[in-house]
Design a protein around this motif. Structure first.
Motif, PDB file in Angstrom:
ATOM      1  N   THR A  53      -3.844  20.391 -16.095  1.00 26.13           N
ATOM      2  CA  THR A  53      -3.337  21.738 -15.750  1.00 26.13           C
ATOM      3  C   THR A  53      -1.911  21.856 -15.480  1.00 26.13           C
ATOM      4  N   LEU A  54      -1.132  22.725 -16.089  1.00 25.83           N
ATOM      5  CA  LEU A  54      -0.180  23.002 -15.640  1.00 25.83           C
ATOM      6  C   LEU A  54       0.020  24.511 -15.016  1.00 25.83           C
ATOM      7  N   THR A  55       0.316  24.799 -13.956  1.00 22.44           N
ATOM      8  CA  THR A  55       0.462  26.000 -13.241  1.00 22.44           C
ATOM      9  C   THR A  55       1.783  26.568 -13.150  1.00 22.44           C
ATOM     10  N   ILE A  56       2.101  27.719 -13.461  1.00 22.70           N
ATOM     11  CA  ILE A  56       3.390  28.409 -13.701  1.00 22.70           C
ATOM     12  C   ILE A  56       3.387  29.512 -12.791  1.00 22.70           C
ATOM     13  N   SER A  57       4.562  29.669 -12.082  1.00 20.64           N
ATOM     14  CA  SER A  57       4.706  31.039 -10.946  1.00 20.64           C
ATOM     15  C   SER A  57       6.239  31.392 -11.085  1.00 20.64           C
ATOM     16  N   PRO A  58       6.540  32.561 -11.404  1.00 23.80           N
ATOM     17  CA  PRO A  58       5.468  33.652 -11.676  1.00 23.80           C
ATOM     18  C   PRO A  58       5.098  33.678 -13.147  1.00 23.80           C
ATOM     19  N   ILE A  59       4.364  34.723 -13.549  1.00 26.36           N
ATOM     20  CA  ILE A  59       3.615  34.458 -14.913  1.00 26.36           C
ATOM     21  C   ILE A  59       4.695  34.568 -15.915  1.00 26.36           C
ATOM     22  N   VAL A  60       4.226  34.096 -17.024  1.00 27.21           N
ATOM     23  CA  VAL A  60       5.512  34.001 -18.173  1.00 27.21           C
ATOM     24  C   VAL A  60       5.703  35.176 -18.830  1.00 27.21           C
ATOM     25  N   GLY A  61       6.902  35.413 -19.161  1.00 24.36           N
ATOM     26  CA  GLY A  61       7.457  36.392 -19.784  1.00 24.36           C
ATOM     27  C   GLY A  61       7.010  36.828 -21.105  1.00 24.36           C
ATOM     28  N   PRO A  62       7.310  37.816 -21.704  1.00 26.14           N
ATOM     29  CA  PRO A  62       7.107  38.183 -23.188  1.00 26.14           C
ATOM     30  C   PRO A  62       7.263  37.178 -24.367  1.00 26.14           C
ATOM     31  N   ALA A  63       8.150  36.369 -24.308  1.00 23.04           N
ATOM     32  CA  ALA A  63       8.598  35.264 -25.161  1.00 23.04           C
ATOM     33  C   ALA A  63       7.793  34.043 -24.981  1.00 23.04           C
ATOM     34  N   GLY A  64       6.904  33.993 -23.858  1.00 26.84           N
ATOM     35  CA  GLY A  64       6.292  32.787 -23.788  1.00 26.84           C
ATOM     36  C   GLY A  64       7.360  31.835 -23.036  1.00 26.84           C
ATOM     37  N   LEU A  65       6.878  30.348 -22.777  1.00 23.71           N
ATOM     38  CA  LEU A  65       7.710  29.339 -22.190  1.00 23.71           C
ATOM     39  C   LEU A  65       7.168  27.989 -22.912  1.00 23.71           C
ATOM     40  N   SER A  66       8.011  27.115 -22.968  1.00 29.03           N
ATOM     41  CA  SER A  66       7.872  25.877 -23.403  1.00 29.03           C
ATOM     42  C   SER A  66       8.234  24.843 -22.270  1.00 29.03           C
ATOM     43  N   VAL A  67       7.268  24.010 -21.884  1.00 26.75           N
ATOM     44  CA  VAL A  67       7.294  22.891 -20.913  1.00 26.75           C
ATOM     45  C   VAL A  67       7.346  21.677 -21.608  1.00 26.75           C
ATOM     46  N   VAL A  68       8.290  20.814 -21.155  1.00 26.65           N
ATOM     47  CA  VAL A  68       8.578  19.806 -21.640  1.00 26.65           C
ATOM     48  C   VAL A  68       7.901  18.663 -21.140  1.00 26.65           C
ATOM     49  N   LEU A  69       7.018  17.616 -21.625  1.00 29.77           N
ATOM     50  CA  LEU A  69       6.484  16.427 -21.029  1.00 29.77           C
ATOM     51  C   LEU A  69       7.205  15.224 -21.560  1.00 29.77           C
ATOM     52  N   GLU A  70       7.240  14.391 -20.523  1.00 29.92           N
ATOM     53  CA  GLU A  70       7.682  12.913 -20.597  1.00 29.92           C
ATOM     54  C   GLU A  70       6.977  12.041 -19.903  1.00 29.92           C
ATOM     55  N   THR A  71       6.691  10.965 -20.330  1.00 31.72           N
ATOM     56  CA  THR A  71       6.224   9.763 -19.689  1.00 31.72           C
ATOM     57  C   THR A  71       6.891   8.420 -19.556  1.00 31.72           C
ATOM     58  N   ASP A  72       7.080   7.725 -18.422  1.00 31.31           N
ATOM     59  CA  ASP A  72       7.883   6.832 -18.418  1.00 31.31           C
ATOM     60  C   ASP A  72       7.371   5.599 -18.931  1.00 31.31           C
TER      61      ASP A  72
END
Length: 460
Positions: free
Chosen positions: A212-231
């Motif tokens: 689970t990703l928790t984002i603060s503050p809540i995401v705006g009207p356009a949404g938000l893309s979070v990039v994931l990477e693994t080593d």
């Protein structure tokens, strides 16, 4: 497949989920908020189906995507609308309004697939997807079918228009960019704070684990893309991007264990904001060690063996590992491994002797330990046997001495050897009678076992 002491518990392999939809080479960014088609949006399909099942780093992520299809930015970002299949140039991946003519549906259902491809753009062949993974449910396939039937709307693609410039939305630059590297602010322009939570610190190869990703503050009207990477994408698969819906404060996604490793780091980022978590992928263990059939050890013992077990539901390539043993270092005695160990099976590494004295093992991987595995002795430093990952290129990288699994026995309780995952090693037993084996009862319990049991294959 190497000889194993039991038959595979199932036929499912642990291959990465190569969602090779047959497909074309292309690049592009998500074109902004997705258009609803009969109640089903491309954003929902990306979030629920294609990003978690396809856009893994070693599959259709942005780095060297399989079949040259980058799905890390979703269906529309991959320009699948009217796009040609790289396997069959005359077929179209998605034909809006006509799922029967859309090659994507053929790949998801496994129907109407020719036995041989027309080109060599993919090494996976013309088979149902996801390759090596659980097929999509009928409900999910119906959702994709309905989306296509309703027009498969991708702004700028259906009507033949050009895609918006990279990183922009149709309506301008409000919100995050399509590659997750733009806005670092949430609703109201406040800086984004991220946290990444896992219900468990480890998973087995072939298993999925929700995070689970928790984002603060809540995401705006356009949404938000979070990039994931693994080593280490060969050990842990993760979506390349997680899209957080407008007004949301968290998002849940899944990672998949691909092969056992001591530790792998997963990083989530938005712009310059980053958060890490470490996970262990396990499932390949040492199950039993036979140190020799003579009461008094002598050089050149050819009866020694080590039993390995794959307790997962995925096949494991043993070529990624080696056995190491010694009193001061796991480099003292080493044994390279090879072949594929099927789910729920064991293999005996050692020999070349196979007699009543050492339990008459079926030697799946013949290897004469040289020097011999040190005997367990209360009056000498502890001896360790470990399963180690092979360093890239076979080099003597210090990280290859962090055990995937290990057992340390004998001695006075002090040792310089590391335990599984690099943790301090605990003694399994203090002494071991000559001709006995060090046997494993479960993931944490070892015993002095009077009778070698090379044909027994445990499942914990």
């Amino acid at each position: 497949m190497i000889p194993a002491t039991t038959k595979a518990a199932g036929t499912r392999t642990g291959a990465a989920l190569l969602m090779t939809l047959a497909l074309m080479a292309c690049e592009g960014k998500v074109s902004g908020p997705q258009v609803s088609t009969s109640g089903i949006t491309t954003a929902e399909l990306d979030r629920d189906i294609f990003l978690p099942s396809c856009a893994f780093g070693a599959c259709h992520g942005s780095q060297k995507p399989a079949a040259m299809l980058d799905l890390s930015h979703g269906l529309c970002g991959a320009k699948m609308i009217h796009g040609a299949s790289c396997l069959f140039p005359g077929k179209r991946l998605v034909v809006p309004g006509n799922p029967e003519q859309s090659f994507l549906i053929d790949k998801l259902t496994g129907l109407n697939l020719a036995p041989h491809a027309e080109t060599d753009c993919s090494t996976t062949g013309n088979v149902r997807m996801p390759l090596g993974g659980t097929v999509l449910s009928a409900d999910d396939i119906q959702r994709v079918t309905t989306w296509i039937k309703a027009g498969a709307n991708c702004p700028g693609q259906n009507a033949g228009d050009a895609m918006p410039p990279s990183g922009q939305t149709d309506g301008g630059t409000d919100g995050a960019t399509g590659d997750g590297g733009g806005s670092t602010t949430g609703d109201g322009g406040q800086p984004v704070q991220l946290s990444l939570e896992s219900p468990a610190p480890r998973l087995r190869a072939g298993e999925r684990l929700p995070l689970t990703l928790t984002i603060s503050p809540i995401v705006g009207p356009a949404g938000l893309s979070v990039v994931l990477e693994t080593d280490n994408p060969s050990a842990l698969g993760a979506p390349a991007v997680v899209f957080v819906s407008p007004g949301a404060s968290h998002a849940t996604f899944e990672v998949q264990g691909k092969r056992p490793t001591a530790s792998v780091k997963l990083t989530a980022s938005v712009g310059t904001m980053r958060v890490d978590t470490a996970l262990v992928v396990d499932g390949l263990f040492i199950a039993e060690v036979f140190y020799g059939d003579a009461p008094v050890p002598s050089p050149g013992d050819h009866s020694q063996w080590v039993k390995l077990v794959n307790v997962t539901e995925a096949a494991i390539d043993l070529g990624d590992y080696k056995i190491g043993a010694g009193r001061t270092s796991y480099r003292d005695t080493t044994a390279p491994l090879s072949g594929v160990l099927a789910p729920g099976t064991c293999v005996i590494v050692g020999g070349p002797e196979s007699s009543l004295g050492n339990g008459a093992p079926q030697l799946g991987l013949l290897h004469d330990f040289d020097p011999d595995l040190p005997r367990v002795d209360a009056h000498q430093p502890a001896v360790g046997v470990a399963l180690l990952a092979v360093a890239a290129g076979g080099s003597a990288n210090p990280t290859d001495l962090v055990p995937i699994d290990a057992v340390v026995a004998g001695g006075d309780g002090t040792t310089v050897l590391l335990g599984a995952g690099g943790l301090p090693a605990a003694r399994a037993v203090t002494t071991l009678t000559g001709g006995h084996t060090l046997g494993r009862r479960d993931a944490t319990t070892w015993i002095d076992q009077a009778r070698p049991t090379p044909t027994d294959c445990p499942r914990w």
